[in-house]
Design an enzyme around this catalytic site. Sequence first.
Site: not given
Length: 747
Positions: A93-94
């Site tokens: 996600e990051d």
Amino acid sequence: MSEAVTASQADEKLLIQRAYKKLLRAIKSPLSKEDKQNMRKAYELAVSAHSQQRRKSGEPYVLHPIAVATICAEEIGLGPTAIIAALLHDVVEDTDITLKDIQQMFGERIAKIVDGLTKLDSAYNIESPQAENFKKVLSTLVEDVRVVLIKMADRLHNLRTISSMPQHKQLKIAAETNYIYEPLAHRLGLYNFKTEFLDISMKIKEPEQYHEIARKLQETKRDRTRYVNEFIRPLTDKLDEMGVPYRIFGRPKSIFSIWNKIRSKRVPFEEIYDLFAIRIVVDVPPDKEKLICWQVYSIVTDVHKPIPERLKDWITVPKSNGYESLHTTVIGPKGRFVEVQIRTERMDEIAERGFAAHWKYKGVSKQPDVYERWLDSVREILEDPTSDAVQFLGDFKSNNLFNEEIFVYTPKGDMIILPKGATALDFAFHIHSDVGYHCTAISVNSKLVPMGYKLNNGDQLKVVTNKNQKPNEDWLNMVVTGKARAKIRSAMKEERKVKGQLGREALERKLKNLKIAAFEPAVEAMVKFYGFSSHIDLYYAIYTEQLTIPEIFKNFREEDRKLVQISKELREEAPTPPPGSGELSARKATRKKVLGKPRLLINGEPGERFEYHFATCCNPVQGDQVFAYLTSNAGLKIHRINCPNATNLIANYGYRIMKAEWIITPNASFVAEVKITGIDDGPGVIEQLTHRISSMLGLNIRSFSIEGNEGYFEGIISLLVTNTDQLNIAIKSLQNLQSVSSVTRIE
Ligand code: MN
């Protein structure tokens, strides 16, 4: 300057390494060489991928996934697959790492779990409605329960470190935790998580009370230790004599549970004696568990006098989330009530660590697989194609999937397990959907009962069917299980569709007569004008004559073979329509429930400044506890505090909630609906009820529907009242009638 940076970088590196070492120490299961290598690889990937990120607190970000993995290992007892996935849970996600990278490095299983976690997270980021979110959590739950367990650990770590977040975010996270994670933790048997979730969210929402109780607990700690020792001392000799290894200790209750008691029992802290429980944990082989636990019980109650009503045996019949323990309350020194929990090491581990520990001991205890059964029921609701997310959530909550179960029997003596709160009609649908559809009467223990009769443990049921019977809308109020609800709803939908078809045909004919060419846009305009939620609803309203075609054409006319809306001014020039039709659209007519002009203070200011309406889901009456909810398009809606939708609204849209208080208005008039059930002992019931309401109580009846069934009747009466006092008097008075067995206000 640059030296300082390198020094702190070195410090941070050390910090990260130390956290990783702590993780390795926390792992209890034996690791293969491959596991070890993979874990190292995951750790290194996480460190490099998150190297540029920091948490709100300023710490290196990677400390978070390492802490989450540590919680998974230490507090849930998960194995290497889950630990690796936890280390990687924020990577996709990051950072630039893709799911494909993960799959290539760690294989399909771990990639799947990380994917599930990423999807759950992105659901939060776009602030999608809570219900949708919850459905996602549960879909991943039935796929691989580890996703949800890791998510729990993630949530727990975020809560433990929440103090660096701004206040409004803290409140939102707390509401969401109470809404989804706390009940789920309960259902998964993760009691420690549940307790910590409740404590931390209380600390956020009620900081003063939290700190006050924490302080008082600290102050009374020494007294408590002394008391626990005094309680234990006379027991130890006898426990030693058993010749079985055991632990005995006092366990403080959580701050939340103490606060709960202060609130519900309205007693001050100083008067709560059960601030702790005594726990005795014995280490015995599986076949001796029950015997030894009862032996301990007998030792305890020889010394301290028991209160028999407080005995709870969850060893013989475990709770539906797998909890096993023997609880009793005894009278300890100084006459104080003390709760004693007796269990084995295995039971203790299941109670402390829930799900994962449960699977480890699978087959050891004789109980049927409670998790499998629960997951099956979750699956059942998820697979219902007719339910949207909001309905789903309602089903899930009301279906008591978080709660306990009851056992009832068929006429042949087969046992059927239903959620607590299930009704006779739920039973019929559980047997078979056709039995449900055609159910006309149900008897419990050979006595006829209403279909909405709430079942008790041990009831034996018999269902009478008739092929001409079919479900109606009211049935939805008589069931609690998702299965029954889904079946009734889909039958209703089918019915509406079929009947709506007739309404549609009538409308088509009319438009054809008027030579309006495009049917769809015309219908679209009407649906919009009247605020229906679908075409079918419009057709159905036409069919049932809630909205007639002549009424529609007071608001619309033909122009250039198109449908156009008649402007308001023109409509007002038209002759006044007869009362009961015309001016008010069908929808407004049914919505316009408040006749007087009730006044409210909104956030302490006179409500005239705002546009507000009363919510139709809970029909507030003057005197009810209420709040105002700012809708996106219809001004403020006033709901009752105990409206079934309230928790959802407050949890998800806390920023739209406003305080609302009544300004007493003597001549205001409110609609209140009450449900009446009773025995239909002749033709006089309706007269009796109306006489009581109109002549004796002097109230107006707005609508009245009653249905009889095999000697029972059920009616819904909608009354006009001035305030809750008047309503309560009416309820009491109706209750006193001979043939009436229950009168309840509809929530
Ligand atoms: Mn995270």
